[in-house]
Motif scaffolding. Sequence first.
Motif, PDB file in Angstrom:
ATOM      1  N   GLU A  27       0.834  -1.209   0.000  1.00 47.77           N
ATOM      2  CA  GLU A  27       0.000   0.000   0.000  1.00 47.77           C
ATOM      3  C   GLU A  27       0.869   1.260   0.000  1.00 47.77           C
ATOM      4  O   GLU A  27       0.552   2.242  -0.674  1.00 47.77           O
ATOM      5  N   LEU A  28       1.957   1.223   0.748  1.00 42.63           N
ATOM      6  CA  LEU A  28       2.875   2.368   0.766  1.00 42.63           C
ATOM      7  C   LEU A  28       3.522   2.574  -0.598  1.00 42.63           C
ATOM      8  O   LEU A  28       3.687   3.709  -1.047  1.00 42.63           O
ATOM      9  N   LYS A  29       3.870   1.483  -1.267  1.00 41.07           N
ATOM     10  CA  LYS A  29       4.457   1.584  -2.609  1.00 41.07           C
ATOM     11  C   LYS A  29       3.476   2.237  -3.582  1.00 41.07           C
ATOM     12  O   LYS A  29       3.861   3.049  -4.413  1.00 41.07           O
ATOM     13  N   LYS A  30       2.196   1.894  -3.461  1.00 40.35           N
ATOM     14  CA  LYS A  30       1.171   2.505  -4.316  1.00 40.35           C
ATOM     15  C   LYS A  30       1.099   4.014  -4.111  1.00 40.35           C
ATOM     16  O   LYS A  30       0.700   4.744  -4.996  1.00 40.35           O
ATOM     17  N   GLU A  31       1.489   4.453  -2.918  1.00 42.60           N
ATOM     18  CA  GLU A  31       1.460   5.879  -2.582  1.00 42.60           C
ATOM     19  C   GLU A  31       2.843   6.526  -2.750  1.00 42.60           C
ATOM     20  O   GLU A  31       3.096   7.614  -2.245  1.00 42.60           O
ATOM     21  N   ASN A  32       3.753   5.809  -3.437  1.00 43.57           N
ATOM     22  CA  ASN A  32       5.111   6.292  -3.732  1.00 43.57           C
ATOM     23  C   ASN A  32       6.002   6.446  -2.503  1.00 43.57           C
ATOM     24  O   ASN A  32       6.878   7.310  -2.466  1.00 43.57           O
ATOM     25  N   PHE A  33       5.787   5.620  -1.502  1.00 45.46           N
ATOM     26  CA  PHE A  33       6.683   5.541  -0.354  1.00 45.46           C
ATOM     27  C   PHE A  33       7.470   4.237  -0.495  1.00 45.46           C
ATOM     28  O   PHE A  33       6.936   3.159  -0.244  1.00 45.46           O
ATOM     29  N   LEU A  34       8.698   4.328  -0.927  1.00 46.81           N
ATOM     30  CA  LEU A  34       9.541   3.155  -1.122  1.00 46.81           C
ATOM     31  C   LEU A  34      10.400   2.948   0.112  1.00 46.81           C
ATOM     32  O   LEU A  34      11.403   3.634   0.320  1.00 46.81           O
TER      33      LEU A  34
END
Length: 151
Positions: A27-34
């Motif tokens: 979910e974080l990746k979908k929000e551009n938090f890598l």
Amino acid sequence: MKAKRQDKILEIVLSKSICTQEELLEELKKENFLVTQATVSRDIKELKLVKEMDAKGSYRYVTSAKKKMDLVTSKFGAIFNESVINVDYVKNMVVIKCHSGMANAACATLDSIDLCGIAGTIAGDDTIFVLMRTDEYATKFTKEIYKAISQ
């Protein structure tokens, strides 16, 4: 960056059923938090997220505020039942109306349990102002307080 990421984690956990750290990573990746799993693990600990069984019997992450609100309704419920008349909110500010002279006792109770999402409180003679960190926290907090005083 950390504060924004942790705010996003809280938003995700409040809006979706997240059962594992891997799901939270996605979910974080979908929000551009890598970020790494280790970072998410530290964030979960710092945010005091806990796992709770949902209606389907699955465990999912929830904020510890819910657990602590259970404490309010049981251990401190008597103070609220005797003190609080009404509760309402506007954006991230919660207003709790109390019987005259009772706001300080009710506010001291809130402060003593250190609920997640509360930035600060201030009490007068018959009114408590609670500054919440987000609008979502204010909504949830208001509903929980209202349930506590309606019993």
